[in-house]
Scaffold this active site. Structure first.
Site, PDB file in Angstrom:
ATOM      1  CE  LYS A  35      -3.862  -0.644   2.548  1.00  0.00           C
ATOM      2  NZ  LYS A  35      -4.550  -0.627   3.843  1.00  0.00           N
ATOM      3  CB  THR A 122     -16.151   4.344  13.726  1.00  0.00           C
ATOM      4  OG1 THR A 122     -16.196   5.307  12.678  1.00  0.00           O
ATOM      5  CG2 THR A 122     -17.509   4.240  14.393  1.00  0.00           C
ATOM      6  CG  PHE A 153     -19.068  13.048  10.596  1.00  0.00           C
ATOM      7  CD1 PHE A 153     -19.736  12.169  11.444  1.00  0.00           C
ATOM      8  CD2 PHE A 153     -18.379  14.109  11.159  1.00  0.00           C
ATOM      9  CE1 PHE A 153     -19.731  12.360  12.820  1.00  0.00           C
ATOM     10  CE2 PHE A 153     -18.362  14.317  12.537  1.00  0.00           C
ATOM     11  CZ  PHE A 153     -19.047  13.439  13.373  1.00  0.00           C
ATOM     12  CE  LYS A 208     -18.695   7.524  11.518  1.00  0.00           C
ATOM     13  NZ  LYS A 208     -17.405   7.416  10.877  1.00  0.00           N
ATOM     14  CG  ASN A 212     -22.119   5.981  10.638  1.00  0.00           C
ATOM     15  OD1 ASN A 212     -22.320   7.026  10.007  1.00  0.00           O
ATOM     16  ND2 ASN A 212     -21.016   5.269  10.485  1.00  0.00           N
ATOM     17  CG  LEU A 254     -36.434   9.401   4.099  1.00  0.00           C
ATOM     18  CD1 LEU A 254     -37.615  10.374   4.195  1.00  0.00           C
ATOM     19  CD2 LEU A 254     -36.649   8.238   5.075  1.00  0.00           C
ATOM     20  CB  CYS A 264     -19.385   2.721   7.745  1.00  0.00           C
ATOM     21  SG  CYS A 264     -17.764   3.099   7.040  1.00  0.00           S
ATOM     22  CE  LYS A 267     -16.728  -0.525  10.998  1.00  0.00           C
ATOM     23  NZ  LYS A 267     -16.173   0.455  11.888  1.00  0.00           N
TER      24      LYS A 267
HETATM   25  C1  UGA Z   1     -21.436   6.197   5.942  1.00  0.00           C
HETATM   26  C2  UGA Z   1     -21.931   7.555   6.451  1.00  0.00           C
HETATM   27  O1  UGA Z   1     -22.880   8.094   5.527  1.00  0.00           O
HETATM   28  C3  UGA Z   1     -20.753   8.541   6.603  1.00  0.00           C
HETATM   29  O2  UGA Z   1     -21.218   9.779   7.131  1.00  0.00           O
HETATM   30  C4  UGA Z   1     -19.717   7.914   7.542  1.00  0.00           C
HETATM   31  O3  UGA Z   1     -18.579   8.744   7.691  1.00  0.00           O
HETATM   32  C5  UGA Z   1     -19.262   6.579   6.969  1.00  0.00           C
HETATM   33  O4  UGA Z   1     -20.413   5.713   6.826  1.00  0.00           O
HETATM   34  C6  UGA Z   1     -18.271   5.971   7.912  1.00  0.00           C
HETATM   35  O5  UGA Z   1     -18.663   5.610   9.029  1.00  0.00           O
HETATM   36  O6  UGA Z   1     -17.087   5.948   7.596  1.00  0.00           O
HETATM   37  P1  UGA Z   1     -20.737   5.256   3.527  1.00  0.00           P
HETATM   38  O7  UGA Z   1     -20.525   3.934   4.189  1.00  0.00           O
HETATM   39  O8  UGA Z   1     -19.734   5.779   2.549  1.00  0.00           O
HETATM   40  O9  UGA Z   1     -20.893   6.419   4.632  1.00  0.00           O
HETATM   41  O10 UGA Z   1     -22.102   5.127   2.735  1.00  0.00           O
HETATM   42  P2  UGA Z   1     -23.542   5.834   2.751  1.00  0.00           P
HETATM   43  O11 UGA Z   1     -23.577   6.910   1.741  1.00  0.00           O
HETATM   44  O12 UGA Z   1     -23.946   6.171   4.137  1.00  0.00           O
HETATM   45  O13 UGA Z   1     -24.429   4.633   2.220  1.00  0.00           O
HETATM   46  C7  UGA Z   1     -24.509   3.426   2.979  1.00  0.00           C
HETATM   47  C8  UGA Z   1     -25.452   2.442   2.355  1.00  0.00           C
HETATM   48  O14 UGA Z   1     -26.796   2.914   2.477  1.00  0.00           O
HETATM   49  C9  UGA Z   1     -25.228   2.163   0.866  1.00  0.00           C
HETATM   50  O15 UGA Z   1     -25.293   0.765   0.685  1.00  0.00           O
HETATM   51  C10 UGA Z   1     -26.401   2.873   0.204  1.00  0.00           C
HETATM   52  O16 UGA Z   1     -26.785   2.241  -1.002  1.00  0.00           O
HETATM   53  C11 UGA Z   1     -27.481   2.742   1.275  1.00  0.00           C
HETATM   54  N1  UGA Z   1     -28.539   3.788   1.183  1.00  0.00           N
HETATM   55  C12 UGA Z   1     -28.230   5.104   1.344  1.00  0.00           C
HETATM   56  C13 UGA Z   1     -29.865   3.400   0.980  1.00  0.00           C
HETATM   57  O17 UGA Z   1     -30.179   2.195   0.857  1.00  0.00           O
HETATM   58  N2  UGA Z   1     -30.844   4.382   0.943  1.00  0.00           N
HETATM   59  C14 UGA Z   1     -30.559   5.687   1.091  1.00  0.00           C
HETATM   60  O18 UGA Z   1     -31.494   6.513   1.048  1.00  0.00           O
HETATM   61  C15 UGA Z   1     -29.223   6.062   1.287  1.00  0.00           C
END
Ligand code: UGA
Length: 443
Positions: A35, A122, A153, A208, A212, A254, A264, A267
């Site tokens: 890496k 986290t 975040f 945090k 989530n 939504l 994230c 877990k």
């Molecule tokens: C999430 C949080 O949004 C971040 O703020 C946080 O920093 C991060 O985890 C982390 O803990 O590191 P991420 O895992 O990149 O970010 O993804 P999200 O955008 O939250 O989406 C998560 C899942 O939810 C995806 O599978 C997405 O398809 C799903 N999702 C999202 C839905 O099914 N419906 C929605 O309306 C939005």
């Protein structure tokens, strides 16, 4: 300032690059030599829009470098960011903190002058206090190696933007000195008017996991509504639009469908519940168990709907899955709902072909049983059913009439309710959506 970033995974690599972009001298540390080699030669180890460009800029400026040597990192930095992973423990819902403890144990013995160690990973509430004690005990400089917590975040796919222009900065500190140092680190971000929340260690850790958990709850709430809509012929998208106009509720997060995955949210809600149980207040978070159950049920509901579309069974049928990453604009397949569905369908005897714009290499090495196909057309050729499971823009741009000429039968399940259903129906496709009636095929 002279900053080190310990752990150059998703969080750490983005943080290191963005800190260099903000004008600091940055040294990234990781034990994984491959890496570090990749990053040092300008190759981002994962797909993230905007990252390769900023990595190249950082390296060219001379302000960004990488190493595998903890002693070098300790000697270099005034501020050390801990960015290592805290995955789910095998066989338990709790977080695995071994990498975090190992990072502190490898850095601390080399800390000979006052510095600030800042956790970004986290963690279960209480971890920061334990690490502060460990740091003071192991560092030759003692309590002058101070600990702070600064949760992150960022969202995958928007990681650079979220780091350079976050919607808030949260720091958990035990004194004014740590806060002053962190204000200096983030001066360019604060200059944008970013809200600054300074609090104690435990509150910072909790911000945090609470954030989530709230996001996961919002998604499972709308997916629960989708189940009710399916039972009544109502439309979950219209419902989400309508309740989302209420500013107290808001429309974001939504989108009903296959539910959440990734490294994230799943877990984090499990680890939070496990930590609450350890603290004797588990019942306060029992609802997170339901959030998890509703989320996982969307995967079996999707498999059931797909089976029904095929007339009752998968054996001998060819199914094409569009999208294998847990979300678009990422190559991350960790706990991908889409891959989970693909594997369940393969286990029921279908020949499953999968396509993804960025995630195929990861899917291939993790699941050799799935047929990974590079072009959408080849992936769809001869399919009895298409499943749209990760909403990449590329799939919204497909011409339904053209795709109909590639497949054996024009059947489509849109597990993300993201395609233009009336356009696909107008091109003769039989459709199934989650939580809303599908328009009938035309012609
Ligand atoms: C999430 C949080 O949004 C971040 O703020 C946080 O920093 C991060 O985890 C982390 O803990 O590191 P991420 O895992 O990149 O970010 O993804 P999200 O955008 O939250 O989406 C998560 C899942 O939810 C995806 O599978 C997405 O398809 C799903 N999702 C999202 C839905 O099914 N419906 C929605 O309306 C939005």
């Amino acid at each position: 300032m002279r900053i080190t970033v310990i752990g150059t995974g998703y969080l750490g690599a983005v943080h290191a690059v963005c800190m260099a972009q903000a004008g600091h001298e940055v040294l990234g540390l990781d034990l994984d030599a491959a890496k570090i080699d990749a990053l040092s030669s300008g190759r981002a180890p994962f797909f993230e829009p905007g990252l390769p460009e900023l990595l190249a800029e950082g390296l060219a400026s001379g302000r960004l470098a990488f190493t595998t040597d903890p002693a070098e990192a300790a000697a270099f930095g005034e501020v050390h960011f801990l960015c290592v992973g805290t995955p789910q423990q095998p066989g338990s819902n709790a977080a695995d903190l071994r990498y975090l403890h190992a990072a502190v144990e490898s850095l601390a013995p080399h800390l000979h002058r006052p510095c600030l160690v800042v956790g970004k990973s986290t963690v279960p509430v209480g971890t920061a206090a334990a690490l502060a004690a460990k740091l003071a005990e192991l560092a030759p400089v003692g309590a002058e190696a101070e600990l702070a917590w600064n949760p992150e975040f960022l969202r995958e796919g928007f990681a650079v933007e979220d780091t350079l222009r976050p919607d808030r900065l949260v720091v958990g500190v035990t004194g004014e000195h740590a806060e002053a140092v962190l204000r200096e680190v983030y001066a360019p971000v604060l200059a944008l008017g970013t809200p600054w929340i300074s609090t104690d260690l435990a509150t910072a850790e909790l911000v945090k996991t609470a954030a989530n958990s709230f996001l996961a709850t919002k998604i499972s709430f709308i997916n629960a509504m989708a189940e009710i809509c399916d039972a009544t012929g109502a439309d979950v998208t219209t419902l989400a639009d309508a309740i989302g106009h209420d500013a107290r509720i808001g429309r974001r997060f939504l989108d009903a469908g296959l539910g959440f995955g990734g490294g994230c949210l799943p877990k984090d809600i499990r680890a939070f519940h496990a930590r609450a149980q350890e603290l004797g207040v588990g019942s306060a978070l029992d609802f997170l168990g339901h959030v998890d159950t509703i989320n996982l049920r969307q995967r079996t509901r999707t498999v059931d709907a797909a089976r029904e579309l095929l007339g009752g069974g998968f054996a001998g049928r060819q199914v094409t899955v569009l999208g294998v990453t847990f979300k678009p604009d990422s190559d991350d397949i960790r706990d991908s709902p889409s891959l989970h569905v693909a594997r369940m369908i393969a286990a029921e005897g279908a020949e499953v072909r999968v396509h993804d714009p960025e995630g195929l290499a990861n899917a291939k090495s993790a699941h050799p049983e799935l047929e990974c196909v590079d072009s959408v057309e080849d992936a769809c050729a001869g399919a009895d059913l298409l499943l749209h499971l990760t909403p990449w823009r590329q799939y919204r741009e497909l011409d339904p009439a053209e795709v109909a000429t590639w497949v054996r039968a024009p059947r489509l399940l849109d597990g993300r309710n993201a395609l233009d259903a009336s356009r696909w129906a107008a091109a003769g496709w039989t459709l199934r959506l989650l939580g809303k009636p599908a328009p009938s095929p035309v012609g």
